[in-house]
Write a protein that holds these residues in place. Structure first.
Motif, mmCIF file in Angstrom:
data_model
loop_
_atom_site.group_PDB
_atom_site.id
_atom_site.type_symbol
_atom_site.label_atom_id
_atom_site.label_comp_id
_atom_site.label_asym_id
_atom_site.label_seq_id
_atom_site.Cartn_x
_atom_site.Cartn_y
_atom_site.Cartn_z
ATOM 1 N N ALA A 166 -28.381 -25.003 -60.447
ATOM 2 C CA ALA A 166 -29.478 -24.411 -61.199
ATOM 3 C C ALA A 166 -29.024 -24.012 -62.592
ATOM 4 C CB ALA A 166 -30.016 -23.192 -60.446
ATOM 5 N N ASP A 167 -27.804 -23.473 -62.701
ATOM 6 C CA ASP A 167 -27.303 -23.051 -64.013
ATOM 7 C C ASP A 167 -27.138 -24.240 -64.950
ATOM 8 O OD1 ASP A 167 -27.238 -20.426 -63.216
ATOM 9 O OD2 ASP A 167 -25.114 -20.432 -62.692
ATOM 10 N N VAL A 168 -26.642 -25.354 -64.421
ATOM 11 C CA VAL A 168 -26.462 -26.541 -65.258
ATOM 12 C C VAL A 168 -27.811 -27.096 -65.701
ATOM 13 C CG1 VAL A 168 -25.665 -28.932 -65.265
ATOM 14 C CG2 VAL A 168 -24.196 -27.140 -64.346
ATOM 15 N N ALA A 169 -28.794 -27.087 -64.808
ATOM 16 C CA ALA A 169 -30.131 -27.548 -65.184
ATOM 17 C C ALA A 169 -30.711 -26.692 -66.299
ATOM 18 C CB ALA A 169 -31.057 -27.530 -63.962
ATOM 19 N N ASN A 170 -30.480 -25.374 -66.211
ATOM 20 C CA ASN A 170 -30.969 -24.494 -67.265
ATOM 21 C C ASN A 170 -30.247 -24.762 -68.584
ATOM 22 O OD1 ASN A 170 -32.853 -23.191 -65.654
ATOM 23 N ND2 ASN A 170 -31.377 -21.669 -64.944
ATOM 24 N N LEU A 171 -28.945 -25.066 -68.500
ATOM 25 C CA LEU A 171 -28.177 -25.410 -69.697
ATOM 26 C C LEU A 171 -28.753 -26.656 -70.367
ATOM 27 C CD1 LEU A 171 -25.762 -25.614 -71.653
ATOM 28 C CD2 LEU A 171 -24.434 -26.602 -69.768
ATOM 29 N N ILE A 172 -28.973 -27.717 -69.581
ATOM 30 C CA ILE A 172 -29.506 -28.955 -70.148
ATOM 31 C C ILE A 172 -30.918 -28.727 -70.671
ATOM 32 C CG2 ILE A 172 -30.198 -31.324 -69.631
ATOM 33 C CD1 ILE A 172 -27.931 -31.417 -67.578
ATOM 34 N N GLY A 173 -31.736 -28.016 -69.889
ATOM 35 C CA GLY A 173 -33.107 -27.771 -70.319
ATOM 36 C C GLY A 173 -33.185 -26.996 -71.621
ATOM 37 N N ALA A 174 -32.334 -25.968 -71.752
ATOM 38 C CA ALA A 174 -32.374 -25.142 -72.959
ATOM 39 C C ALA A 174 -31.868 -25.899 -74.175
ATOM 40 C CB ALA A 174 -31.555 -23.873 -72.738
ATOM 41 N N THR A 175 -30.743 -26.615 -74.018
ATOM 42 C CA THR A 175 -30.102 -27.236 -75.182
ATOM 43 C C THR A 175 -30.627 -28.617 -75.508
ATOM 44 O OG1 THR A 175 -28.271 -28.099 -73.823
ATOM 45 C CG2 THR A 175 -27.993 -25.912 -74.806
ATOM 46 N N ARG A 176 -31.227 -29.292 -74.550
ATOM 47 C CA ARG A 176 -31.757 -30.626 -74.808
ATOM 48 C C ARG A 176 -33.269 -30.640 -75.008
ATOM 49 N NH1 ARG A 176 -27.756 -33.783 -76.736
ATOM 50 N NH2 ARG A 176 -26.230 -34.407 -75.164
ATOM 51 N N LEU A 177 -33.975 -29.742 -74.325
ATOM 52 C CA LEU A 177 -35.435 -29.802 -74.343
ATOM 53 C C LEU A 177 -36.090 -28.656 -75.101
ATOM 54 C CD1 LEU A 177 -35.998 -30.783 -70.596
ATOM 55 C CD2 LEU A 177 -35.739 -32.290 -72.563
ATOM 56 N N GLU A 178 -35.371 -27.545 -75.270
ATOM 57 C CA GLU A 178 -35.972 -26.381 -75.912
ATOM 58 C C GLU A 178 -35.412 -26.110 -77.297
ATOM 59 O OE1 GLU A 178 -35.637 -23.061 -73.284
ATOM 60 O OE2 GLU A 178 -36.830 -23.992 -71.712
ATOM 61 N N GLY A 179 -34.475 -26.937 -77.746
ATOM 62 C CA GLY A 179 -33.974 -26.796 -79.098
ATOM 63 C C GLY A 179 -32.942 -25.706 -79.308
#
Length: 270
Positions: A197-210
């Motif tokens: 879950a932490d890695v998904a949040n990392l990718i989501g924040a840095t790749r999809l949320e700018g």
């Protein structure tokens, strides 16, 4: 009563704004949970049969929620409980769907706080996503509740993002289907146990949320390079999963969009 319970939580794809009349969705879920877990025959589990250090008696789900929140409750016990709750939510009818959502409400409230900047109905989308994810998440493996809630958060964020008004200053991106949206791919990868879950949040924040890697690292008290390496390893794992057939070709297109076609982070020094 059955018809009422059917209306309390949405089916996947339900119209979120029309879900609840005059009340917050979490309030409706909490009140329904309270009704189901009080009285002479509350919705309960058999603690003796489940084991894991639980009281050896029938445990109402309201009490069970408190047990799971206590610091003394470890992951093995939580995993046993959530495997049972997921099974019951899938096979036991709408009451158990409400019961599982009621136990998950503390985590869902935290997710709602994180999504508070969206203009859509955050609570309704989280409940919608929870119902959908509970049908597909793999209950095997460790940290079942964390994977369930992370996949729920990611799916709800995807739905809310799709509902946001288009900003004229935003970069133009190629449209993708809901099933192939990068956020949904991350949710499926977490549910399948491919990434945490932490890695998904990392990718989501840095790749999809700018969010830049530097900002993300500072926010979480980690070094830039540790975060960069963790993201790189996870993205390599997702690409390998596509190539091996563990994720579909459609997923592969979404992964490529999320990890390969986004502008690189500014050079970081230090």
């Amino acid at each position: 009563m059955s018809e009422y319970l059917d209306s309390v939580l949405p089916a996947a794809g339900a119209d979120a704004p029309g879900l609840v009349l005059g009340e917050q969705p979490f309030d409706v879920a909490a009140n329904s949970f309270r009704l189901l877990t009080t009285g002479p025959e509350p919705l309960s589990i058999d603690g003796a049969a489940l084991g894991g250090g639980l009281p050896a008696r029938r445990i109402a789900l309201s009490e069970l929620a408190s047990i799971l929140m206590h610091p003394s409750c470890g992951y093995p016990t939580s995993d046993r409980v959530w495997r049972l709750l997921i099974e019951q939510a899938r096979t036991g009818g709408p009451a158990w769907v409400v019961g599982a959502a009621g136990v998950a409400l503390p985590g869902l409230r935290q997710a709602a706080y994180r999504l508070r900047h969206y203009s859509g109905d955050v609570q309704a989308e989280l409940l919608t996503a929870f119902v959908a994810v509970s049908r597909t998440v793999k209950p095997g493996g460790a940290k079942v509740a964390q994977r369930l809630l992370s996949a729920t958060f990611t799916a709800a964020r995807s739905a809310l993002h799709a509902e946001e008004p288009i900003r004229t200053t935003a970069p133009v991106q190629a449209p993708v289907t809901a099933a192939g949206h990068p956020d949904m791919v991350l949710a499926r990868a977490v549910a399948a146990g491919m990434i945490t879950a932490d890695v998904a949040n990392l990718i989501g924040a840095t790749r999809l949320e700018g969010v830049s890697l530097a900002a993300y690292a500072e926010r979480h008290g980690r070094s830039y390079w540790a975060v960069a390496k963790e993201r790189a390893r996870a993205e390599e794992l997702l690409v390998a999963a596509v190539r091996s057939g563990a994720l579909s070709d459609d997923d592969g297109e979404a992964i490529a969009e999320a990890t390969m076609t986004v502008a690189a982070d500014p050079a970081h020094h230090g």
